[in-house]
Scaffold this motif. Sequence first.
Motif, PDB file in Angstrom:
ATOM      1  N   VAL A  64       0.844  -1.205   0.000  1.00 14.24           N
ATOM      2  CA  VAL A  64       0.000   0.000   0.000  1.00 14.24           C
ATOM      3  C   VAL A  64       0.876   1.250   0.000  1.00 14.24           C
ATOM      4  N   SER A  65       1.898   1.280   0.858  1.00  9.46           N
ATOM      5  CA  SER A  65       2.753   2.468   0.922  1.00  9.46           C
ATOM      6  C   SER A  65       3.538   2.649  -0.372  1.00  9.46           C
ATOM      7  N   GLU A  66       3.988   1.553  -0.984  1.00 12.89           N
ATOM      8  CA  GLU A  66       4.731   1.648  -2.242  1.00 12.89           C
ATOM      9  C   GLU A  66       3.851   2.165  -3.376  1.00 12.89           C
ATOM     10  N   LEU A  67       2.615   1.710  -3.432  1.00 11.12           N
ATOM     11  CA  LEU A  67       1.713   2.181  -4.485  1.00 11.12           C
ATOM     12  C   LEU A  67       1.342   3.649  -4.262  1.00 11.12           C
ATOM     13  N   ALA A  89      -4.535   2.543 -11.543  1.00  8.42           N
ATOM     14  CA  ALA A  89      -5.915   2.180 -11.203  1.00  8.42           C
ATOM     15  C   ALA A  89      -6.067   0.669 -11.101  1.00  8.42           C
ATOM     16  N   ARG A  90      -5.495  -0.060 -12.045  1.00 10.08           N
ATOM     17  CA  ARG A  90      -5.602  -1.527 -12.033  1.00 10.08           C
ATOM     18  C   ARG A  90      -4.877  -2.114 -10.812  1.00 10.08           C
ATOM     19  N   THR A  91      -3.672  -1.642 -10.560  1.00  8.88           N
ATOM     20  CA  THR A  91      -2.893  -2.156  -9.436  1.00  8.88           C
ATOM     21  C   THR A  91      -3.579  -1.845  -8.111  1.00  8.88           C
ATOM     22  N   ALA A  92      -4.088  -0.635  -7.981  1.00 10.36           N
ATOM     23  CA  ALA A  92      -4.792  -0.258  -6.750  1.00 10.36           C
ATOM     24  C   ALA A  92      -6.057  -1.093  -6.580  1.00 10.36           C
ATOM     25  N   GLY A  93      -6.787  -1.290  -7.658  1.00 10.15           N
ATOM     26  CA  GLY A  93      -7.993  -2.107  -7.589  1.00 10.15           C
ATOM     27  C   GLY A  93      -7.687  -3.537  -7.192  1.00 10.15           C
ATOM     28  N   ASP A  94      -6.629  -4.092  -7.766  1.00 14.33           N
ATOM     29  CA  ASP A  94      -6.231  -5.464  -7.423  1.00 14.33           C
ATOM     30  C   ASP A  94      -5.761  -5.550  -5.974  1.00 14.33           C
ATOM     31  N   LEU A  95      -4.984  -4.568  -5.550  1.00 12.43           N
ATOM     32  CA  LEU A  95      -4.448  -4.584  -4.190  1.00 12.43           C
ATOM     33  C   LEU A  95      -5.552  -4.462  -3.149  1.00 12.43           C
ATOM     34  N   LEU A  96      -6.477  -3.536  -3.365  1.00 15.64           N
ATOM     35  CA  LEU A  96      -7.530  -3.297  -2.378  1.00 15.64           C
ATOM     36  C   LEU A  96      -8.742  -4.180  -2.654  1.00 15.64           C
ATOM     37  N   ALA A  97      -8.471  -5.449  -2.851  1.00 19.49           N
ATOM     38  CA  ALA A  97      -9.509  -6.455  -3.072  1.00 19.49           C
ATOM     39  C   ALA A  97      -9.450  -7.454  -1.916  1.00 19.49           C
ATOM     40  N   PRO A  98     -10.228  -7.194  -0.871  1.00 21.31           N
ATOM     41  CA  PRO A  98     -10.189  -8.101   0.281  1.00 21.31           C
ATOM     42  C   PRO A  98     -10.672  -9.490  -0.110  1.00 21.31           C
ATOM     43  N   ASP A  99     -10.120 -10.502   0.555  1.00 18.89           N
ATOM     44  CA  ASP A  99     -10.482 -11.880   0.229  1.00 18.89           C
ATOM     45  C   ASP A  99     -10.597 -12.689   1.518  1.00 18.89           C
ATOM     46  N   ALA A 126     -11.278   4.920  -0.928  1.00 17.90           N
ATOM     47  CA  ALA A 126     -10.256   4.540  -1.909  1.00 17.90           C
ATOM     48  C   ALA A 126     -10.891   3.874  -3.127  1.00 17.90           C
ATOM     49  N   ARG A 127     -11.855   2.990  -2.905  1.00 16.82           N
ATOM     50  CA  ARG A 127     -12.504   2.302  -4.028  1.00 16.82           C
ATOM     51  C   ARG A 127     -13.251   3.289  -4.929  1.00 16.82           C
ATOM     52  N   ARG A 128     -13.894   4.298  -4.328  1.00 16.22           N
ATOM     53  CA  ARG A 128     -14.564   5.322  -5.144  1.00 16.22           C
ATOM     54  C   ARG A 128     -13.548   6.040  -6.037  1.00 16.22           C
TER      55      ARG A 128
END
Length: 144
Positions: A64-67, A89-99, A126-128
């Motif tokens: 998160v800090s690196e992005l 946008a793609r990297t942030a979306g992938d990263l902030l995808a809880p599982d 962040a998602r918005r």
Amino acid sequence: MLVTDHERARALLEDVREGLLGVHKALLAIARAEYEGLHGPIASPGTLLQLLIGDEAFAWLHPVSELAARADELVEEPELPDEELTAIARTAGDLLAPDEVGSGFAKRYFDAIQSSPDVAMAHAQARRAITALSAAAASSDARS
């Protein structure tokens, strides 16, 4: 791309950066509380920074800090290439995808969202921002 498009893209990128920083701050509060529960209070902001950089207990926060740092660097660039905006946008979306059943960051992130209203609120913000940047990047790609 028109000047107004550049200004809009920069503003959207700044929103993503702010969203990532909000998520990071909320996750850091959780990681700090967990660390202090095991090791006692962290003595100073400098000590916290050293732990954040080098201690395994905080390593899960690095993506998160690196992005956020990459987004911050990009905001300062005179030109914002569409492919860079799309990648952020793609990297942030992938990263902030809880599982819930995942592992690593995705699982810890899911747990943090479930246990902390601060993380849940930061995640929503962040998602918005990511969605808005993704949409702008996609419409720019469509015009190209």
